[in-house]
Design a protein around this motif. Sequence first.
Motif, PDB file in Angstrom:
ATOM      1  N   GLN A   1      -4.644   3.245  -4.092  1.00 20.35           N
ATOM      2  CA  GLN A   1      -3.303   3.245  -3.512  1.00 20.35           C
ATOM      3  C   GLN A   1      -2.789   1.830  -3.247  1.00 20.35           C
ATOM      4  O   GLN A   1      -1.676   1.678  -2.748  1.00 20.35           O
ATOM      5  CB  GLN A   1      -3.301   4.044  -2.205  1.00 20.35           C
TER       6      GLN A   1
ATOM      7  N   TYR B   1       0.834  -1.197   0.000  1.00 21.61           N
ATOM      8  CA  TYR B   1       0.000   0.000   0.000  1.00 21.61           C
ATOM      9  C   TYR B   1       0.871   1.250   0.000  1.00 21.61           C
ATOM     10  O   TYR B   1       1.883   1.314   0.703  1.00 21.61           O
ATOM     11  CB  TYR B   1      -0.899  -0.010   1.249  1.00 21.61           C
ATOM     12  N   ARG B   2       0.471   2.227  -0.814  1.00 17.70           N
ATOM     13  CA  ARG B   2       1.181   3.510  -0.857  1.00 17.70           C
ATOM     14  C   ARG B   2       0.417   4.515  -0.007  1.00 17.70           C
ATOM     15  O   ARG B   2      -0.713   4.862  -0.303  1.00 17.70           O
ATOM     16  CB  ARG B   2       1.303   4.008  -2.298  1.00 17.70           C
ATOM     17  N   ARG B   3       1.063   4.973   1.057  1.00 21.27           N
ATOM     18  CA  ARG B   3       0.430   5.947   1.942  1.00 21.27           C
ATOM     19  C   ARG B   3       1.141   7.288   1.814  1.00 21.27           C
ATOM     20  O   ARG B   3       2.138   7.428   1.102  1.00 21.27           O
ATOM     21  CB  ARG B   3       0.458   5.452   3.386  1.00 21.27           C
ATOM     22  N   TRP B   4       0.627   8.281   2.538  1.00 20.38           N
ATOM     23  CA  TRP B   4       1.179   9.636   2.419  1.00 20.38           C
ATOM     24  C   TRP B   4       2.393   9.834   3.308  1.00 20.38           C
ATOM     25  O   TRP B   4       3.270  10.638   3.001  1.00 20.38           O
ATOM     26  CB  TRP B   4       0.097  10.669   2.778  1.00 20.38           C
TER      27      TRP B   4
ATOM     28  N   GLN C   1       6.573   5.456   2.475  1.00 18.73           N
ATOM     29  CA  GLN C   1       5.356   5.529   1.683  1.00 18.73           C
ATOM     30  C   GLN C   1       4.790   4.160   1.333  1.00 18.73           C
ATOM     31  O   GLN C   1       3.585   3.954   1.389  1.00 18.73           O
ATOM     32  CB  GLN C   1       5.600   6.335   0.399  1.00 18.73           C
ATOM     33  N   GLU C   2       5.637   3.216   0.953  1.00 17.67           N
ATOM     34  CA  GLU C   2       5.154   1.895   0.565  1.00 17.67           C
ATOM     35  C   GLU C   2       5.327   0.921   1.726  1.00 17.67           C
ATOM     36  O   GLU C   2       6.430   0.743   2.243  1.00 17.67           O
ATOM     37  CB  GLU C   2       5.896   1.398  -0.681  1.00 17.67           C
TER      38      GLU C   2
END
Length: 325
Positions: A200, A158-161, A165-166
Amino acid sequence: MTADRLLSMLLLLQTRGRMSARRLADELGVSVRTAYRDLDRLQASGVPVYAEQGRTGGYQLLDGYHTHLTGMSESEARVLFLAGLPTPAADLGLAAEVAAARLKLLAALPTALREEATRTDAVFHLDAPGWYREAEATPYLPLLVDAVFSRRAVDVRYRRWREPQEVDRRLHPYGLVLKSGTWYLVAAVNGRTATFRITQVLDAMLSDERFERPEGFVLGDYWSSYLDDFQARRYTGTATIRLSPRGRERLAANVPPEVVRAFDATATAVGGDGWTEAVIPTESTEHACGELLRLGIDVEVIAPDELRRVMAEAVCVLARTYGHS
């Protein structure tokens, strides 16, 4: 009407199994006392409803009992096709199944109600994404649908803010939400319930682990609570601004509704040229600057000083870009 309510109660018991009088009352929008009276009426009419005592007890139908009293009213037939609008079904990988179910339901309806349902299908169309936005690619949505229905854990990248990030996560998917054309997954991760934007998800794979949704979890209730919490966390400050008459007209097209409501609730006239001063909520200095710059010369930031300074710097950069000091 009592007869309609009794039929609804019967169908609830038939489709959901054991239910408490309180749950029946909540579903039907009546008092618990009325629910008890309706249960007595069902029993008096020959429907085999019986009660089980205890903490997990409730009312249920005798095993094997099934009613065929499932006739639809005209208004129910009218909303039938609203439950199967094609775009979300296609996103979920269920377009063919929904189309087949619609055909079977149509075939089972009397002629008059079939025509009513068909007319509804002809005059409603769902286009979920907002203006100036393209539909988002969600290649892993069908897999996540499978995980939700089969109650299997899923491993995702998952790519988060935030950094990093990953991240890799094992999720227990509880349900899916479509909001303004964007799909979200509600899932348990590391002992808590969280929300994930499906665009995402960079990779996903079903695992062999099975899980059970918590007893009493209601997806709609969770989502409402999540939105309330999101709004509370979203706005961390305030700003005092002034708008020209034209700026006030343009405000709703450039900021979220809650900002417009806050402006209207605190607005006071300043000077004799129609300008209005008010206090609005803000997310961050940079975000507020970006939103307010859309209003151009029709807005002036009065406070805080930091936002006023950032606005001035942005205007100076624009002026240099276009050759003005």
